[in-house]
Design an enzyme around this catalytic site. Sequence first.
Site, mmCIF file in Angstrom:
data_model
loop_
_atom_site.group_PDB
_atom_site.id
_atom_site.type_symbol
_atom_site.label_atom_id
_atom_site.label_comp_id
_atom_site.label_asym_id
_atom_site.label_seq_id
_atom_site.Cartn_x
_atom_site.Cartn_y
_atom_site.Cartn_z
ATOM 1 N N LYS A 1 0.810 -1.217 0.000
ATOM 2 C CA LYS A 1 0.000 0.000 0.000
ATOM 3 C C LYS A 1 0.846 1.271 0.000
ATOM 4 O O LYS A 1 0.494 2.266 0.627
ATOM 5 C CB LYS A 1 -0.958 0.005 1.205
ATOM 6 C CG LYS A 1 -1.948 -1.148 1.188
ATOM 7 C CD LYS A 1 -2.895 -1.134 2.359
ATOM 8 C CE LYS A 1 -2.301 -1.768 3.600
ATOM 9 N NZ LYS A 1 -3.297 -2.052 4.643
ATOM 10 N N ASP B 1 -6.054 -6.981 10.233
ATOM 11 C CA ASP B 1 -7.339 -6.258 10.284
ATOM 12 C C ASP B 1 -8.519 -7.136 9.864
ATOM 13 O O ASP B 1 -9.629 -6.988 10.378
ATOM 14 C CB ASP B 1 -7.305 -4.958 9.469
ATOM 15 C CG ASP B 1 -6.879 -5.140 8.029
ATOM 16 O OD1 ASP B 1 -6.394 -6.237 7.684
ATOM 17 O OD2 ASP B 1 -7.010 -4.186 7.249
#
Length: 491
Positions: free
Chosen positions: A194, A229
Amino acid sequence: MSIAATSTIVGSFSPTRSPTGRLRPRMALRSSGISVTPILADLQKNCATPLPVLRHVADAMAADMRAGLAVEGGSDLKMILSYVNSLPTGNEKGLFYALDLGGTNFRVLRVQLGGKEERVIDTEFEQVSIPEELMFGTSEELFDFIASRLARFVEKEGGRFCLPHGRKREIGFTFSFPVKQTSIDSGILIKWTKGFAVSGTAGKDVVACLNEAMERQELNMRVSALVNDTVGTLAGARYWDDDAMVAVILGTGTNACYVERMDAIPKLPDQTLNSRRTIINTEWGAFSNGLPLTEFDRDMDAASINPGEQIFEKTISGMYLGEIVRRILYKMAKADDLFGDAIPEKFSKPFILRTPDLCAMQQDSSDDLEAVGLILNNTIGVASNLNARKVVLEVCDTIVKRGGRLAGAGIVGILQKMEEDSKGVVFGKRTVVAMDGGLYEHYPQYRSYLQDAVTELLGSEISKNVIIEHSKDGSGIGAALLAASNSKYGH
Ligand code: ADP
Ligand code: MG
């Protein structure tokens, strides 16, 4: 590999002269009545996701999952053991903290859990965006920033939050990057994704990094759970709903996890583990099999800091959709003068057009598409006529539709794999897929394309039982719940 699909374009070519005098073919898009160029026609053809493409992606996802479970490194999908072998029961009690390092945001949260009867007595959180320079700095700088924000947050504890005397505060650390987990409270960073390029973290235990930073901040806390997550989201969803079996994140990046049978994990070194099920973090962002990709995807990948990696993520997640669209529009501007002759400097700047901008443009239903014009002007600095705005919306829709539908196919791939191993485990009963992340939460068109693909693939009967739902703040509470289940004080 890309699979040929029938084009949605119908129309006839007629040469037109551009302001620069060049001759080029134009065609009419029958559905919207706009004049477009072959670039758009090609794009729609190459991004199409008819049922056979979706089916191929779902099958390939299931096959890659199996290969990744068979041996370490057996597939693009790492299929990481989460060491979470039991999900929250509702009995968890006490004060717990969670810290969530995503791709864009960093969140801290505290929750007072009251057991079966009282559940969540109170919760508070703070969110800060991650300063860009920290994404390219050193490990110490990043973790010192995190620990200092956490320390500030802990100082404000009061009200209904209460830590029994003599106890250390415990924290669930949600870390949304690929980690080779070594136990419930330790794990080695495999690589940054990312857009992060922090030096000195890869190959290190991220819990140790956090602990050292907390010591430097004189913050006396214990990390009781290191949680991806997706795993946090699944734990949070399961706290409220026993049918939650899969969790998917669609935010800056993307990932998914699910409940797996221990005996379906051949690569597990120790089959004598005293649990029948565990949660597998698929790291599906690395999937790449059979995706309908274009020159724009390939160029963006080549220019990225991780070329050749995270191809699924680069096709479906929030960090990249805006940039893909910018690259397409830039080509249209240069080749077809979509926005007239002038091409502003900032238009060429990668990531200047963001996914929330696409989303905002797609919500404009006015006749003159004034909001679209404003956003184009504010972001990439161009002036646009109505036809150009319509073309822009077609481009956004093409990329968002491909992303949402491929994400849906990925979800079906996971469900398919679970069902193949244990008949009836998902398709015979109500099954919840917990969704979280800014892209899923805020982009209605993306959400509905995703749901369409799931319904098309599963058929209307089975898909009635597959509930895809947003798990509000699942991952934060989930990490705190996992800190509670792994508390050194028991619960
Ligand atoms: P993280 O991925 O950092 O944990 P989030 O789950 O909050 O954070 O997701 C943030 C991402 O979600 C942004 O980077 C952006 O790509 C996407 N996003 C945020 N708001 C919107 C929006 N309104 N429309 C579309 N995408 C959005
Ligand atoms: Mg996140």
